[in-house]
Structures are given as C-alpha cells and as structure tokens.
Design a protein around this motif. Structure first.
Motif, PDB file in Angstrom:
ATOM      1  N   HIS A   1      -2.910  11.729  -0.553  1.00 21.91           N
ATOM      2  CA  HIS A   1      -2.531  11.070   0.310  1.00 21.91           C
ATOM      3  C   HIS A   1      -2.976   9.582   0.202  1.00 21.91           C
ATOM      4  O   HIS A   1      -1.983   8.583   0.463  1.00 21.91           O
ATOM      5  N   GLN A   2      -4.077   9.124   0.089  1.00 19.18           N
ATOM      6  CA  GLN A   2      -4.631   7.824  -0.469  1.00 19.18           C
ATOM      7  C   GLN A   2      -5.314   8.076  -1.717  1.00 19.18           C
ATOM      8  O   GLN A   2      -6.101   9.139  -1.986  1.00 19.18           O
ATOM      9  N   TYR A   3      -5.241   6.913  -2.488  1.00 22.10           N
ATOM     10  CA  TYR A   3      -6.013   6.858  -3.734  1.00 22.10           C
ATOM     11  C   TYR A   3      -7.473   5.789  -3.271  1.00 22.10           C
ATOM     12  O   TYR A   3      -7.034   4.721  -3.133  1.00 22.10           O
ATOM     13  N   THR A   4      -8.515   6.317  -3.153  1.00 24.36           N
ATOM     14  CA  THR A   4      -9.479   5.448  -2.539  1.00 24.36           C
ATOM     15  C   THR A   4     -10.549   5.489  -3.581  1.00 24.36           C
ATOM     16  O   THR A   4     -11.267   6.473  -3.962  1.00 24.36           O
ATOM     17  N   ILE A   5     -11.116   4.263  -3.988  1.00 24.87           N
ATOM     18  CA  ILE A   5     -12.117   3.917  -4.762  1.00 24.87           C
ATOM     19  C   ILE A   5     -13.395   3.581  -3.785  1.00 24.87           C
ATOM     20  O   ILE A   5     -13.162   3.331  -2.695  1.00 24.87           O
TER      21      ILE A   5
ATOM     22  N   LEU B   1      -5.924   2.029  -2.482  1.00 24.18           N
ATOM     23  CA  LEU B   1      -4.982   1.181  -3.432  1.00 24.18           C
ATOM     24  C   LEU B   1      -3.702   1.864  -3.271  1.00 24.18           C
ATOM     25  O   LEU B   1      -3.422   2.773  -2.536  1.00 24.18           O
ATOM     26  N   PRO B   2      -2.591   0.927  -3.402  1.00 24.95           N
ATOM     27  CA  PRO B   2      -1.183   1.525  -3.340  1.00 24.95           C
ATOM     28  C   PRO B   2      -0.989   2.905  -4.060  1.00 24.95           C
ATOM     29  O   PRO B   2      -1.589   3.088  -5.104  1.00 24.95           O
ATOM     30  N   MET B   3      -0.270   3.667  -3.128  1.00 23.00           N
ATOM     31  CA  MET B   3      -0.111   5.102  -3.636  1.00 23.00           C
ATOM     32  C   MET B   3       1.193   5.571  -3.070  1.00 23.00           C
ATOM     33  O   MET B   3       1.621   5.274  -1.972  1.00 23.00           O
TER      34      MET B   3
ATOM     35  N   ILE C   1       0.993  -1.249   0.076  1.00 24.27           N
ATOM     36  CA  ILE C   1      -0.047   0.053  -0.189  1.00 24.27           C
ATOM     37  C   ILE C   1       0.822   1.360   0.016  1.00 24.27           C
ATOM     38  O   ILE C   1       0.535   2.395  -0.659  1.00 24.27           O
ATOM     39  N   LEU C   2       2.010   1.017   0.484  1.00 24.21           N
ATOM     40  CA  LEU C   2       3.185   2.160   0.776  1.00 24.21           C
ATOM     41  C   LEU C   2       4.380   1.662   0.824  1.00 24.21           C
ATOM     42  O   LEU C   2       4.749   0.859   1.638  1.00 24.21           O
TER      43      LEU C   2
ATOM     44  N   GLY D   1      -1.157  -4.833  -1.915  1.00 28.35           N
ATOM     45  CA  GLY D   1      -1.718  -4.434  -0.651  1.00 28.35           C
ATOM     46  C   GLY D   1      -2.718  -3.220  -0.943  1.00 28.35           C
ATOM     47  O   GLY D   1      -2.701  -2.538  -1.822  1.00 28.35           O
ATOM     48  N   THR D   2      -3.750  -3.439   0.003  1.00 29.50           N
ATOM     49  CA  THR D   2      -4.850  -2.219   0.001  1.00 29.50           C
ATOM     50  C   THR D   2      -5.085  -2.018   1.604  1.00 29.50           C
ATOM     51  O   THR D   2      -4.468  -2.749   2.419  1.00 29.50           O
ATOM     52  N   MET D   3      -5.810  -1.066   1.871  1.00 27.25           N
ATOM     53  CA  MET D   3      -6.271  -0.732   3.188  1.00 27.25           C
ATOM     54  C   MET D   3      -7.845   0.011   3.114  1.00 27.25           C
ATOM     55  O   MET D   3      -7.970   0.430   2.226  1.00 27.25           O
TER      56      MET D   3
END
Length: 366
Positions: A286-290, A345-347, A9-10, A310-312
């Motif tokens: 800061h996050q790419y969030t779908i 998603l990873p960013m 994720i990072l 990886g995701t969060m």
C-alpha cells in the motif's frame, strides 16, 4: 531528470482512464435502478469479495473506522476492557478502541517490519485484556501465526486492522480472515479504493456476522425493530458498484506494486543511511516506505520535493504521543524512532520507472 518531472505520491488518473467506461456504466446501472441504499451492487460485491477473500461473511460498511468500531462492538468489547495494539499507525486504530469505551494498550513495534512485535504482546496482557488488534502496516502482513498462538493461549479475540492490506496474505491466507474478524478500508488511496468512503468487515463467525449486520443499520435486524444502539454505516451502492469493477484487477495490481517495490530496492540498496523494506509474496505495498537514518529524513523529503517527487510521512506522531493520549503511556522506543525515520515514496499499481526517473541519484542529498 528534466525540470518538468512531477511524480505524486499517488496518481489515480491512469486507473480512472483505463476503467472509466466500465465505471460509468456501473454507476449508470445504479442510477437506472435508483437503489442507492443497500442496493443490488452492495449484495453482489459482498458475495464477490467474500469469495475472493475465502471467508464466509463480508459485510459492507461506511468506512474502515466504522468496520473497526462495529467489529469491537460485535465482540462485546467496551468499558473496562483493554485491547492490545500498535502505537505506530493511523489514529483510527486506537480511536476505535476508545470509541467503544475500552482502553488501548500499546506494544512496541518490530523495527524491521514496523508492525506490532508479537514477542512483546504476552507481557502486556492483564485480567482486563479482551483482544489483540494487529495492524498490517503499509500492506505488510504481521506475524499472525505468533499472534494467534498468544491469543489462543490467553483466550483473547483477534481483530485484524486491514485498512492498508487488502489482498495481502500470511501463509497464503488473506489478512482479515485469520483472526476472529477483519476490518478493511476502501478509502480512495487504498489498493482497492472506492471514489469516496467505504469499508468492510470479514469473518467466518456466523454470530459476529449477524451482529455486525445489525449494528450497521441502527441496531436492527428487522426495520423499525431496533434491538440496540447501532450506526448508520452502510456501504453506498454507487461505491459498491465501482468496487465491483475494480475487484477483478486487484491481483494484477498488487503484483505490479511488488515489482515497483523490487525496482526501488534494487536502485536504493547501496545508498548509505537508507533502509529498504523486505519484499515477500504476501506484501501488497500500500505504501513503499524506507527508513532514513541519522536525522536526514526531513531534509531528504524537502530535497525530493524540490525535484518534483512527492512523499509522505506515515506517521510523524505515534498514537501514544497524540494529544488525546499524551502523558498516559510510556515512550515506545522503536515506534518513536520509526516516526522520525519513515518516509513513503511514490507508489501505485500503474506506476512505471522511466529512464529519467533516477531515484537513486535523488536520494543522495546534494
């Protein structure tokens, strides 16, 4: 995609590898001076970051949470007061309000931005309301024009929670410099991250700045002359030295994050049940969030994990439904739905798309 692919994720290692010589040199200078508390680099960083943000005062503190607490204290907000904020963010937002003895009052989010809905704020104002605390979630600036309009109409103060939005802009003005006071986090995962805890308070108000500086050192302006109960909340000199190395890169990094977000959006735009975020010049991702619709989020997360992606989930439980507050508030439907659909998603500012990273294919459940 090969079976060896692993995309966290990072990943901070590319940043560390590029900046390692400068960072080690900066740390070495602190070691040579032995000014570990409120040292030269703290004062220099405060000046440099104030210039970058375009604000009169930047006050380094121990964490983003402390920045929020001290900001509230500087505004003399405490028991009996109410602060309006969003239910959909990390607990530190409401926690800071509760820590000073005030009451968080939640207002539902705009389902498109996942930030607080400015159209709902006015109805939540009571005679006890003292402030509004918007959160620029995922690095996406909330509509500060409308929030400031409501605040000015009702004589309320505005504390911007910028834990995720360093470098973000609303109408070409940095988040954290639009309201009365802004609070930032330098947690290692942030766009501008230290290698430990750290935070910052920004304001154009001389009185608020003076009070914040007093509160961060045990409530004293002069050593051993404590005027109030304060905090041991000073930005560590070594962390300030590291942040000074990284600050000149922030614009390039944030620009790259927007490019990564655009690549994601291009790849995901035709996948049914996936809602991608809107990209603006002020968003720093800061996050790419779908949003994953139809109850498929958890299955998709497991599917991606099986392929090394990886995701969060930020955040699985809205603040109003956490054990500390559960039963005290109604359900906020847009916030509750976002908690079931949001998937980050990873960013990162060193992240690159490669030919074997077929995110579009992976986001279609097998």
């Amino acid at each position: 995609m090969t079976t060896q692919t692993h995309i966290p994720i990072l990943d901070l290692s590319p940043e560390i590898n590029e900046l390692r010589p400068e960072i080690l040199a900066a740390i070495s200078r602190v070691l040579d001076r032995t000014d570990f508390i409120m040292g030269e680099d703290v004062h220099a960083f405060e000046q440099e970051v104030a210039t970058y943000l375009g604000v009169k005062h930047a006050i380094g503190v121990n964490s983003g949470t402390d920045a929020l607490v001290i900001a509230l204290r500087a505004l003399n907000i405490g028991p009996g007061d109410e602060v309006i904020t969003t239910p959909f963010t990390f607990f530190a937002t409401a926690e800071s309000i509760s820590m000073v003895g005030a009451t968080p009052v939640f207002v539902d989010i705009d389902p498109t931005t996942m930030n607080i809905d400015p159209d709902l704020i006015e109805a939540a104002i009571t005679p006890r309301t003292r402030a509004i605390m918007p959160v620029h979630l995922y690095g996406n600036p909330t509509d500060m024009t409308r929030i400031q309009t409501v605040a000015h109409k009702h004589g309320l103060r505005v504390i911007e929670d910028c834990a995720q939005s360093f470098g973000a802009r609303w109408n070409n003005q940095h988040t954290g410099t639009i309201g009365d006071i802004g609070a930032y986090s330098f947690f290692p995962s942030k766009n501008l991250g230290a290698y430990g805890d750290g935070g910052l308070i920004a304001t154009n108000d001389d009185t608020l700045a003076d009070t914040a500086r007093m509160l961060r050192v045990h409530g004293s302006r002069k050593k051993y002359h404590n005027e109030t109960v304060g905090y041991n909340s000073r930005l560590d000199t070594i962390q300030a030295a590291i942040l000074r190395v990284k600050l000149p890169h922030i614009e390039r990094w944030n620009t790259h994050r927007r490019a990564v977000a655009q690549a994601y959006n291009d790849a995901l735009q035709d996948i049914p049940g996936i809602i991608t975020p809107t990209i603006t010049d002020g968003h720093v991702f800061h996050q790419y969030t779908i949003r994953v619709q139809n109850g498929r989020r958890d299955a998709l997360q497991q599917h991606l994990a099986a392929h090394g992606i990886g995701t969060m989930v930020y955040y699985p439980i809205p603040q109003d439904q956490l054990p500390i507050y559960k039963g005290q508030y109604p359900t906020y439907p847009h916030s509750a739905q976002a908690a079931q659909e949001a998937l980050s998603l990873p960013m990162g500012h060193y992240m690159e798309f490669t030919a074997d990273y077929n995110i579009a294919r992976l986001l279609q459940l097998e």
